[in-house]
Design a protein around this motif. Structure first.
Motif, PDB file in Angstrom:
ATOM      1  N   ALA A  19       0.878  -1.135  -0.111  1.00 48.30           N
ATOM      2  CA  ALA A  19       0.079  -0.033   0.074  1.00 48.30           C
ATOM      3  C   ALA A  19       0.835   1.203  -0.053  1.00 48.30           C
ATOM      4  O   ALA A  19       0.413   2.364  -0.467  1.00 48.30           O
ATOM      5  CB  ALA A  19      -0.961   0.025   1.192  1.00 48.30           C
ATOM      6  N   GLY A  20       2.163   1.230   0.615  1.00 46.02           N
ATOM      7  CA  GLY A  20       3.044   2.263   0.671  1.00 46.02           C
ATOM      8  C   GLY A  20       3.484   2.625  -0.642  1.00 46.02           C
ATOM      9  O   GLY A  20       3.792   3.894  -1.268  1.00 46.02           O
ATOM     10  N   PHE A  21       3.677   1.449  -1.344  1.00 49.43           N
ATOM     11  CA  PHE A  21       4.178   1.738  -2.879  1.00 49.43           C
ATOM     12  C   PHE A  21       3.002   2.657  -3.702  1.00 49.43           C
ATOM     13  O   PHE A  21       3.520   3.170  -4.670  1.00 49.43           O
ATOM     14  CB  PHE A  21       4.308   0.382  -3.536  1.00 49.43           C
ATOM     15  CG  PHE A  21       4.939   0.351  -4.732  1.00 49.43           C
ATOM     16  CD1 PHE A  21       6.417   0.714  -4.867  1.00 49.43           C
ATOM     17  CD2 PHE A  21       4.290   0.098  -6.065  1.00 49.43           C
ATOM     18  CE1 PHE A  21       7.099   0.710  -6.003  1.00 49.43           C
ATOM     19  CE2 PHE A  21       4.931   0.461  -7.321  1.00 49.43           C
ATOM     20  CZ  PHE A  21       6.197   0.626  -7.337  1.00 49.43           C
ATOM     21  N   VAL A  22       1.924   2.520  -3.373  1.00 54.24           N
ATOM     22  CA  VAL A  22       0.929   3.202  -4.233  1.00 54.24           C
ATOM     23  C   VAL A  22       0.668   4.685  -3.509  1.00 54.24           C
ATOM     24  O   VAL A  22       0.241   5.267  -4.496  1.00 54.24           O
ATOM     25  CB  VAL A  22      -0.560   2.283  -4.188  1.00 54.24           C
ATOM     26  CG1 VAL A  22      -1.566   2.820  -4.677  1.00 54.24           C
ATOM     27  CG2 VAL A  22      -0.186   0.735  -4.588  1.00 54.24           C
ATOM     28  N   ALA A  23       1.087   4.738  -2.440  1.00 52.53           N
ATOM     29  CA  ALA A  23       0.645   6.092  -1.866  1.00 52.53           C
ATOM     30  C   ALA A  23       1.501   7.161  -2.805  1.00 52.53           C
ATOM     31  O   ALA A  23       2.906   6.745  -3.321  1.00 52.53           O
ATOM     32  CB  ALA A  23       1.266   6.135  -0.406  1.00 52.53           C
ATOM     33  N   GLY A  24       0.877   8.360  -2.954  1.00 54.90           N
ATOM     34  CA  GLY A  24       1.293   9.296  -3.731  1.00 54.90           C
ATOM     35  C   GLY A  24       0.864   9.251  -5.177  1.00 54.90           C
ATOM     36  O   GLY A  24       1.077  10.377  -5.743  1.00 54.90           O
ATOM     37  N   LEU A  25       0.662   8.380  -5.631  1.00 57.42           N
ATOM     38  CA  LEU A  25       0.027   8.067  -6.960  1.00 57.42           C
ATOM     39  C   LEU A  25      -1.406   8.951  -7.072  1.00 57.42           C
ATOM     40  O   LEU A  25      -2.123   8.888  -6.006  1.00 57.42           O
ATOM     41  CB  LEU A  25      -0.201   6.641  -7.369  1.00 57.42           C
ATOM     42  CG  LEU A  25       1.075   5.973  -7.601  1.00 57.42           C
ATOM     43  CD1 LEU A  25       0.584   4.255  -8.174  1.00 57.42           C
ATOM     44  CD2 LEU A  25       1.886   6.353  -8.889  1.00 57.42           C
ATOM     45  N   SER A  51     -12.797  -0.254  -4.641  1.00 61.04           N
ATOM     46  CA  SER A  51     -12.468  -1.443  -5.400  1.00 61.04           C
ATOM     47  C   SER A  51     -11.071  -1.232  -6.209  1.00 61.04           C
ATOM     48  O   SER A  51     -10.539  -1.947  -6.656  1.00 61.04           O
ATOM     49  CB  SER A  51     -13.805  -1.023  -6.738  1.00 61.04           C
ATOM     50  OG  SER A  51     -14.883  -1.464  -5.890  1.00 61.04           O
ATOM     51  N   LEU A  52     -10.925   0.138  -6.566  1.00 62.55           N
ATOM     52  CA  LEU A  52      -9.546   0.458  -7.320  1.00 62.55           C
ATOM     53  C   LEU A  52      -8.400  -0.261  -6.485  1.00 62.55           C
ATOM     54  O   LEU A  52      -7.355  -0.835  -6.782  1.00 62.55           O
ATOM     55  CB  LEU A  52      -9.478   1.718  -7.545  1.00 62.55           C
ATOM     56  CG  LEU A  52      -8.044   2.122  -8.252  1.00 62.55           C
ATOM     57  CD1 LEU A  52      -8.425   1.866  -9.959  1.00 62.55           C
ATOM     58  CD2 LEU A  52      -8.114   3.892  -8.480  1.00 62.55           C
ATOM     59  N   LEU A  53      -8.422   0.230  -5.087  1.00 64.50           N
ATOM     60  CA  LEU A  53      -7.330   0.084  -4.179  1.00 64.50           C
ATOM     61  C   LEU A  53      -7.482  -1.579  -3.984  1.00 64.50           C
ATOM     62  O   LEU A  53      -6.243  -2.178  -3.712  1.00 64.50           O
ATOM     63  CB  LEU A  53      -7.648   0.678  -2.598  1.00 64.50           C
ATOM     64  CG  LEU A  53      -6.721   2.044  -2.644  1.00 64.50           C
ATOM     65  CD1 LEU A  53      -5.324   1.768  -2.897  1.00 64.50           C
ATOM     66  CD2 LEU A  53      -6.990   3.026  -3.905  1.00 64.50           C
ATOM     67  N   GLU A  54      -8.522  -2.201  -3.971  1.00 65.46           N
ATOM     68  CA  GLU A  54      -8.587  -3.459  -3.869  1.00 65.46           C
ATOM     69  C   GLU A  54      -7.851  -4.384  -4.594  1.00 65.46           C
ATOM     70  O   GLU A  54      -7.209  -5.305  -4.564  1.00 65.46           O
ATOM     71  CB  GLU A  54      -9.969  -4.067  -3.725  1.00 65.46           C
ATOM     72  CG  GLU A  54     -10.896  -3.842  -2.341  1.00 65.46           C
ATOM     73  CD  GLU A  54     -12.246  -4.542  -2.412  1.00 65.46           C
ATOM     74  OE1 GLU A  54     -12.526  -4.857  -3.397  1.00 65.46           O
ATOM     75  OE2 GLU A  54     -12.906  -4.908  -1.355  1.00 65.46           O
ATOM     76  N   ARG A  55      -8.028  -3.889  -6.057  1.00 62.80           N
ATOM     77  CA  ARG A  55      -7.510  -4.436  -7.258  1.00 62.80           C
ATOM     78  C   ARG A  55      -6.017  -4.257  -7.241  1.00 62.80           C
ATOM     79  O   ARG A  55      -5.119  -5.330  -7.323  1.00 62.80           O
ATOM     80  CB  ARG A  55      -8.116  -3.951  -8.351  1.00 62.80           C
ATOM     81  CG  ARG A  55      -9.728  -4.521  -8.567  1.00 62.80           C
ATOM     82  CD  ARG A  55     -10.468  -4.042  -9.906  1.00 62.80           C
ATOM     83  NE  ARG A  55      -9.506  -4.765 -11.004  1.00 62.80           N
ATOM     84  CZ  ARG A  55     -10.047  -4.646 -12.222  1.00 62.80           C
ATOM     85  NH1 ARG A  55     -11.427  -4.002 -12.527  1.00 62.80           N
ATOM     86  NH2 ARG A  55      -9.385  -5.093 -13.242  1.00 62.80           N
ATOM     87  N   ALA A  56      -5.710  -3.303  -6.780  1.00 63.32           N
ATOM     88  CA  ALA A  56      -4.306  -2.995  -6.865  1.00 63.32           C
ATOM     89  C   ALA A  56      -3.450  -3.689  -5.818  1.00 63.32           C
ATOM     90  O   ALA A  56      -2.261  -3.890  -6.358  1.00 63.32           O
ATOM     91  CB  ALA A  56      -3.946  -1.218  -6.650  1.00 63.32           C
ATOM     92  N   LEU A  57      -4.199  -4.020  -4.790  1.00 62.77           N
ATOM     93  CA  LEU A  57      -3.322  -4.730  -3.553  1.00 62.77           C
ATOM     94  C   LEU A  57      -3.567  -6.100  -3.600  1.00 62.77           C
ATOM     95  O   LEU A  57      -3.274  -6.686  -2.947  1.00 62.77           O
ATOM     96  CB  LEU A  57      -3.708  -4.140  -2.121  1.00 62.77           C
ATOM     97  CG  LEU A  57      -3.302  -2.572  -2.224  1.00 62.77           C
ATOM     98  CD1 LEU A  57      -3.838  -1.946  -0.878  1.00 62.77           C
ATOM     99  CD2 LEU A  57      -1.969  -2.267  -2.310  1.00 62.77           C
ATOM    100  N   GLY A 137      -3.085   8.586  -0.258  1.00 57.34           N
ATOM    101  CA  GLY A 137      -1.959   8.951   0.947  1.00 57.34           C
ATOM    102  C   GLY A 137      -1.346   7.752   1.482  1.00 57.34           C
ATOM    103  O   GLY A 137      -1.378   6.826   1.134  1.00 57.34           O
ATOM    104  N   ALA A 138      -0.765   8.042   2.621  1.00 51.33           N
ATOM    105  CA  ALA A 138       0.256   7.125   3.424  1.00 51.33           C
ATOM    106  C   ALA A 138      -0.719   6.248   4.170  1.00 51.33           C
ATOM    107  O   ALA A 138      -1.507   6.662   4.944  1.00 51.33           O
ATOM    108  CB  ALA A 138       1.109   7.630   4.513  1.00 51.33           C
TER     109      ALA A 138
END
Length: 227
Positions: A19-25, A51-57, A137-138
DNA sequence: TATTGATCATAT
DNA sequence: ATATGATCAATA
């Protein structure tokens, strides 16, 4: 740049790292990496960010009544925040059904099952900002401490007690200091069977448990203070 | 303007 | 129908 969705995490710590890798995008960037179109606004796509974050992670996509990451026992929740990082909305946790009232034990409740361990991901949610430009965010992992658990449990017991006794006229979003009960349905006219205080069959609108924004705001502040 | 009540999309 | 993901929008 890693490929998406990210590799499946094997521990909560790994998930936090992902999740931290996605932070900032920006949401537009993340959606592009996943090949998902971004809606112009969320009026007709209220669950888009989650849903977007679910798929990303790599959450197991389903609508089962289990945590988003069953093997890790972790629930993923996005948290809409304004430009200053303050919470904009309450957080839906789970529905409150009549049949759940058989479970009067806090430890076995669906609410507690979902809140034992939550991965919070703050996301810009200001309506004036185009969805694709909003930033992630973080993230932070939260496991309620004894104090928090006691506060939530007290509210839960009050609300469940009213539900179990069929005191539907007494229920409203005003009750509960940190946890509240509000309508949760497709339409305001939605109804489901229940028993009122006299044991008579009645139709009531479905409700769900929500964490008040000031509660999640406190979690966010505690995290930022580094405790 | 903060909060409560209403609502939207999708999957099973 | 009811679960998932939530935010919208009228009201106090």
């Amino acid at each position: 740049m890693a490929t998406f969705p990210l590799p499946k995490a094997t521990t909560p710590a790994e998930l936090l790292g992902a999740a931290g890798f996605v932070a900032g995008l920006r949401l537009g960037e993340l959606a592009s990496l996943l090949g998902i179109p971004v809606p112009p606004d969320l009026r007709r796509a209220k669950g888009f960010v989650g849903s977007l974050l679910e798929r990303a992670l790599g959450a197991s996509a389903s609508s089962r009544a289990v945590p988003d990451f069953p093997e890790l026992g972790v629930e993923l929740k996005t948290l809409p925040v304004d430009a200053s990082g303050h919470c904009l909305e309450s957080t839906f946790v789970c529905t409150a059904e009549a049949r759940d009232l058989e479970i009067v034990e806090w430890e076995r409740s669906r609410l507690w099952t979902k809140l034992r361990c939550v991965l919070w991901v703050p996301v810009e949610g200001t309506r004036a900002v185009p969805v694709e430009q909003r930033r992630v965010g973080a993230p932070f992992l939260w496991q309620p401490d004894q104090t928090e658990q006691a506060l939530l449990r007290a509210d839960w017991e009050l609300l469940v007690s009213l539900l179990a006794r069929g005191k539907f006229d007494s229920l409203s979003g005003h009750l509960g200091r940190h946890l509240q009960l509000r309508p949760k349905a497709a339409k305001g006219s939605s109804r489901r069977a229940a028993l009122d205080e006299d044991g008579a069959r009645v139709l009531v609108n479905p409700k769900g448990f929500y964490l008040r924004a000031r509660f999640t705001e406190a979690l966010l502040r505690r995290h930022l203070l580094g405790s």
